[in-house]
Every structure is written in C-alpha cells, then in structure tokens.
Design a protein around this motif. Structure first.
Motif, PDB file in Angstrom:
ATOM      1  N   LEU A  77      24.873 -63.039  15.058  1.00 64.13           N
ATOM      2  CA  LEU A  77      24.891 -61.928  16.002  1.00 64.13           C
ATOM      3  C   LEU A  77      24.817 -62.366  17.459  1.00 64.13           C
ATOM      4  CD1 LEU A  77      22.475 -59.447  14.190  1.00 64.13           C
ATOM      5  CD2 LEU A  77      24.971 -59.427  14.210  1.00 64.13           C
ATOM      6  N   PHE A  78      24.690 -63.655  17.722  1.00 65.07           N
ATOM      7  CA  PHE A  78      24.469 -64.063  19.107  1.00 65.07           C
ATOM      8  C   PHE A  78      24.774 -65.545  19.307  1.00 65.07           C
ATOM      9  CE2 PHE A  78      20.665 -65.170  16.865  1.00 65.07           C
ATOM     10  CZ  PHE A  78      20.262 -66.364  17.433  1.00 65.07           C
ATOM     11  N   GLN A  79      24.846 -65.938  20.573  1.00 67.39           N
ATOM     12  CA  GLN A  79      24.861 -67.325  20.989  1.00 67.39           C
ATOM     13  C   GLN A  79      23.918 -67.466  22.172  1.00 67.39           C
ATOM     14  OE1 GLN A  79      28.944 -69.384  20.803  1.00 67.39           O
ATOM     15  NE2 GLN A  79      29.423 -67.282  21.354  1.00 67.39           N
ATOM     16  N   ILE A  80      23.264 -68.614  22.264  1.00 65.09           N
ATOM     17  CA  ILE A  80      22.525 -68.962  23.474  1.00 65.09           C
ATOM     18  C   ILE A  80      23.356 -70.012  24.201  1.00 65.09           C
ATOM     19  CG2 ILE A  80      20.397 -69.879  24.449  1.00 65.09           C
ATOM     20  CD1 ILE A  80      19.998 -67.249  23.026  1.00 65.09           C
ATOM     21  N   LEU A  81      23.843 -69.672  25.369  1.00 66.33           N
ATOM     22  CA  LEU A  81      24.720 -70.544  26.133  1.00 66.33           C
ATOM     23  C   LEU A  81      23.994 -71.112  27.342  1.00 66.33           C
ATOM     24  CD1 LEU A  81      27.869 -68.230  26.308  1.00 66.33           C
ATOM     25  CD2 LEU A  81      27.385 -69.985  24.603  1.00 66.33           C
ATOM     26  N   THR A  82      24.366 -72.331  27.705  1.00 68.72           N
ATOM     27  CA  THR A  82      23.962 -72.854  29.007  1.00 68.72           C
ATOM     28  C   THR A  82      24.975 -72.325  30.009  1.00 68.72           C
ATOM     29  OG1 THR A  82      22.996 -74.860  28.064  1.00 68.72           O
ATOM     30  CG2 THR A  82      23.548 -74.907  30.402  1.00 68.72           C
ATOM     31  N   VAL A 102      22.067 -65.176  26.903  1.00 64.46           N
ATOM     32  CA  VAL A 102      22.223 -64.685  25.536  1.00 64.46           C
ATOM     33  C   VAL A 102      23.539 -63.930  25.442  1.00 64.46           C
ATOM     34  CG1 VAL A 102      21.195 -63.340  23.668  1.00 64.46           C
ATOM     35  CG2 VAL A 102      19.715 -64.427  25.393  1.00 64.46           C
ATOM     36  N   GLU A 103      24.423 -64.394  24.563  1.00 58.86           N
ATOM     37  CA  GLU A 103      25.703 -63.723  24.371  1.00 58.86           C
ATOM     38  C   GLU A 103      25.629 -62.897  23.097  1.00 58.86           C
ATOM     39  OE1 GLU A 103      29.626 -65.599  22.990  1.00 58.86           O
ATOM     40  OE2 GLU A 103      29.759 -65.595  25.186  1.00 58.86           O
ATOM     41  N   SER A 104      25.605 -61.582  23.254  1.00 58.39           N
ATOM     42  CA  SER A 104      25.465 -60.674  22.117  1.00 58.39           C
ATOM     43  C   SER A 104      25.854 -59.275  22.555  1.00 58.39           C
ATOM     44  CB  SER A 104      24.007 -60.674  21.624  1.00 58.39           C
ATOM     45  OG  SER A 104      23.772 -59.636  20.702  1.00 58.39           O
ATOM     46  N   ASP A 105      26.239 -58.434  21.589  1.00 54.59           N
ATOM     47  CA  ASP A 105      26.536 -57.037  21.886  1.00 54.59           C
ATOM     48  C   ASP A 105      25.273 -56.197  22.017  1.00 54.59           C
ATOM     49  OD1 ASP A 105      29.258 -57.505  21.830  1.00 54.59           O
ATOM     50  OD2 ASP A 105      29.438 -57.041  19.686  1.00 54.59           O
ATOM     51  N   ALA A 106      24.135 -56.749  21.634  1.00 56.27           N
ATOM     52  CA  ALA A 106      22.882 -56.007  21.694  1.00 56.27           C
ATOM     53  C   ALA A 106      22.472 -55.726  23.134  1.00 56.27           C
ATOM     54  CB  ALA A 106      21.772 -56.775  20.977  1.00 56.27           C
ATOM     55  N   ASP A 107      21.945 -54.531  23.368  1.00 50.41           N
ATOM     56  CA  ASP A 107      21.461 -54.188  24.707  1.00 50.41           C
ATOM     57  C   ASP A 107      20.360 -55.134  25.149  1.00 50.41           C
ATOM     58  OD1 ASP A 107      23.215 -52.058  24.806  1.00 50.41           O
ATOM     59  OD2 ASP A 107      21.731 -50.589  24.122  1.00 50.41           O
ATOM     60  N   LEU A 108      19.582 -55.625  24.194  1.00 46.73           N
ATOM     61  CA  LEU A 108      18.490 -56.544  24.499  1.00 46.73           C
ATOM     62  C   LEU A 108      19.000 -57.785  25.222  1.00 46.73           C
ATOM     63  CD1 LEU A 108      15.530 -57.455  24.159  1.00 46.73           C
ATOM     64  CD2 LEU A 108      16.164 -58.336  21.904  1.00 46.73           C
TER      65      LEU A 108
END
Length: 280
Positions: A77-82, A102-108
């Motif tokens: 559901l996500f990626q953590i990118l530099t 944080v790369e994600s469609d979540a509003d969070l």
C-alpha cells in the motif's frame, strides 16, 4: 559567496524525487572543512557521553542533485522514498540532508509528508537565524572577518526505518544542528496505511498500556541509578518522569517491541541525550 536563497522557495520549487547516534558534541570544532554525512555521523557518535543533539534543514541549491531512486521500503500500500538527498554548503552552513516521504493513496501519507515539510522548513529558518545572531554577537565583541571565516555550522536531516510490514511502517526523522551550541529533535511515525491511521501504544500493548509503559520507564530509571542515588534522571518532583500519555513518542522495533522516546532534558539531564526505553 552568493547570498543564501530562501529555503522555502527552493523547497517548494524542487521536484519531490544502523541509526543516528543519540548524542552529539555540545561544541563543534572550528574550521571550514566541509564534512560529509558519514563524517558528521561519526562525530555524533564520538561524544556520546557528552550531549545529544539534532535539528534540521531542507534547503536545496539548484546545483544539488536530487535522489528519487532510493526506495528502502516497498509495501503493498505504500513506499517510503528518499525524496531529497544532498550535501552542500552556503554562507558558512554545511548541510547534509536525507529526507523521507510516504508514497500512498492514504490521506495519512499526505498529512505526514506535509508535517515533515513544515517541521523542516521551521528548523531551517531557525538554523539560519541562529547563525546570523551568532555572527552579529561575534563581530560586536571584537571578532574579525578572518576569524569568522574559520567558523562553520553543521545542519543535518536524516531518517531511519525501524520496522515494516506490507501495510504498516515505523520510522524516525532526525533533525539536527551543531555549532557553538547544539540542539536535537527526533520525530516518530507509526503508520497503518491499510486503516489510514496512526498506530498507538494502546494498539500494541492493550488497554493497560499506561501501566505497562510506566513500569518499564521506572525499571529503566532504577537500573540506571547508582547505589548512592546518583542518576542522570530528574526526580518526579523536579520535573522528572511521572507518566506516559497519548503524546509520548515511540517507534516499533522489528520484533514489534515499542521503544519510548523522550526528548533531551525532558526527564533527564542533557548528558543523557534523547532517552529511548524499550517496553518489553
């Protein structure tokens, strides 16, 4: 040296593309030598018995290469990118920066990214103002231009992923500044991207989480107090630890153990630095 450009403008106009030691020297050795991120980290660790520090900056020079290829976490559901990774020096301030997003469609994810940006922008402005204030005092007390040119401020942003699953991640962001004085901040993020919400201590430890955490902290303080009662930790009636609450920072280790994080000077003397206490 060209005038330092406004960091917020640069930040907004730039495309988004084991563990920092808790403690850093209270005074940075004078000298114009440019320090790499690796050298800065070694200096942080070399004075662990003195002071812990950190602050942060996000200011990208047009000549600085941006890094988007570093993807330390890949989840369903996500990626953590530099999103930014660079080293540069401007007007006597040496920047070493590695910023997560944080790369994600979540509003969070959008909230967390905006929060990190806001904190870094604020600390960038603080670092520059601190340096300018110091410069004014330096010259008003008889300092010379030649002497001033031998001084440098180090500013760093870094992060570390503590644990992850396909739908959750726990990471910290370190923001640090070091020169004649030093300061430190550490922010913890524990995200459930499937549920689009923050993970809490109650989620991990259950309804009795306050008592469990308090016992862990008290045991830790006792274990770090000498037989004669000498300790870095403040007594409860003198500003020391009393209880955890919903604002208590923490991260999750790979085995799922929560680690409580207390800012420097919050429950102990500055020599203790940022205090981290695992809750077994």
């Amino acid at each position: 040296m060209k005038e330092f450009e406004d960091p917020k403008h640069q930040y907004e106009s730039t495309p988004i593309p084991e563990e920092l030691n808790d403690r850093v020297q209270a005074g940075i050795r004078q000298g114009r030598q440019r320090r790499s991120r690796r050298t800065w980290k070694r200096s942080l660790g070399s004075v662990a018995a003195c002071f812990a520090v950190l602050v942060g900056v996000l200011n990208v020079s047009p000549t600085v290469a941006l890094a988007a290829a570093d993807v330390p976490v890949l989840g369903g559901l996500f990626q953590i990118l530099t999103v930014r990774d660079y080293e540069t020096e401007e007007n006597g301030i040496a920047y070493s920066v590695s910023v997560p997003g944080v790369e994600s469609d979540a509003d969070l994810a959008q909230r967390v990214n905006a929060e990190i940006q806001e904190r870094v922008d604020a600390l960038t402005a603080k670092a520059q103002q601190d340096w300018e204030d110091y410069r004014e005092v330096f010259f008003s007390t008889g300092g010379t231009e030649e002497e001033w040119n031998d001084r440098v401020m180090n500013v760093i942003v870094d992060y570390e992923i503590k644990s992850q699953t396909d739908t959750t991640v726990s990471f910290i962001v370190n923001l640090g500044e070091g020169w004649i004085t030093a300061s430190q901040e550490r922010y913890c993020y524990n995200l459930d991207l499937a549920e689009d919400r923050d993970i809490t201590l109650a989620d991990v430890l259950g309804e009795d989480w306050v008592s469990i955490c308090n016992a862990a902290v008290q045991d830790y303080i006792a274990a770090n107090t000498d037989a004669d009662g000498t300790s870095f930790f403040f007594a409860p009636d003198r500003g020391g630890f009393t209880t955890v609450d919903e604002t208590t920072a923490f991260y999750l280790n790979k085995d799922g153990t929560p680690v409580l994080v207390f800012p420097e000077y919050s429950i102990a003397a500055g020599a203790a630095g940022i205090v981290e206490i695992p809750v077994a």
